[in-house]
Design an enzyme around this catalytic site. Sequence first.
Site, PDB file in Angstrom:
ATOM      1  N   ASP A  89      12.924  42.145  37.465  1.00 42.10           N
ATOM      2  CA  ASP A  89      12.036  41.568  36.212  1.00 42.10           C
ATOM      3  C   ASP A  89      10.636  41.709  36.417  1.00 42.10           C
ATOM      4  O   ASP A  89       9.995  40.712  36.990  1.00 42.10           O
ATOM      5  CB  ASP A  89      12.627  40.421  35.881  1.00 42.10           C
ATOM      6  CG  ASP A  89      13.924  40.080  35.396  1.00 42.10           C
ATOM      7  OD1 ASP A  89      14.828  40.684  35.990  1.00 42.10           O
ATOM      8  OD2 ASP A  89      14.524  39.293  34.557  1.00 42.10           O
ATOM      9  N   LYS A 153      12.282  42.760  27.915  1.00 42.34           N
ATOM     10  CA  LYS A 153      12.564  41.217  28.207  1.00 42.34           C
ATOM     11  C   LYS A 153      11.584  40.553  27.121  1.00 42.34           C
ATOM     12  O   LYS A 153      10.168  40.931  27.668  1.00 42.34           O
ATOM     13  CB  LYS A 153      12.525  40.653  29.373  1.00 42.34           C
ATOM     14  CG  LYS A 153      12.756  39.346  29.934  1.00 42.34           C
ATOM     15  CD  LYS A 153      12.817  38.959  31.274  1.00 42.34           C
ATOM     16  CE  LYS A 153      12.824  37.639  31.584  1.00 42.34           C
ATOM     17  NZ  LYS A 153      12.963  37.267  33.019  1.00 42.34           N
ATOM     18  N   LYS A 182      16.625  41.627  26.671  1.00 38.26           N
ATOM     19  CA  LYS A 182      17.168  39.886  27.319  1.00 38.26           C
ATOM     20  C   LYS A 182      15.882  39.055  26.733  1.00 38.26           C
ATOM     21  O   LYS A 182      14.773  39.372  26.848  1.00 38.26           O
ATOM     22  CB  LYS A 182      16.601  39.946  29.024  1.00 38.26           C
ATOM     23  CG  LYS A 182      16.584  38.850  29.703  1.00 38.26           C
ATOM     24  CD  LYS A 182      16.481  38.792  31.316  1.00 38.26           C
ATOM     25  CE  LYS A 182      16.309  37.445  31.670  1.00 38.26           C
ATOM     26  NZ  LYS A 182      16.000  37.515  33.360  1.00 38.26           N
TER      27      LYS A 182
END
Length: 215
Positions: A89, A153, A182
């Site tokens: 991430d 994300k 996400k």
Amino acid sequence: MKLNRYIDHTVLKPTTTLEDIKKLCMEAVEYDFAAVCIPPPFVKLAKTFVGSTTTKVATVTGFPFGYSAIEAKVAETVLAIVDGADEIDMVANILAIRNKDWEYVEKEIATIMPIVRNHKKVIKVIIESGILLEEEIVQCCQLYAKYQVDFVKTSTGYAEKGATVAAVHLMRANLPANIQIKASGGIRTFAFAKELIDAGATRIGTSNGVALMKE
């Protein structure tokens, strides 16, 4: 809807302990969550806790502000992969985005993607949607679509505004179907998680995963 398979069970506090990681991983395995998302120094340990289960180990790079140098993000990515992380991430360089330095933003992802792809890992790019203008979110989606990232994300959870249904809708409208979303940051109830999923999110990053399952 099997909410458990949407959840990245998360702890990223700077005060995180070994016991916190063990508890998080044991809960993730018990509830069959998609992944645990943890600080980089705990990746090796987390891999031993989740073992051969379906729960993946995710970690962060450039966290939480995104303005570390590309070379630093490369080093963090390589170390995470060496330690056994399944998913990365990465916080995008928000400074570059806000200053419209799209050349730098593109150079960053162009440098990182070959490393991730060569090792068959998953990358989620965090754009901090809560502090971006709509047109900046759209341009991020277009740029990251070009490089075929796995996920875009919404948030780190450290900015003043986290995931919103509106942001997820906007991202879904501007990403190709094969790129997932996400949502993370401030997701504390099942109802909100479901709203985000209905809007197009396919992962939910939360430290509240167990409570969501019990609602």
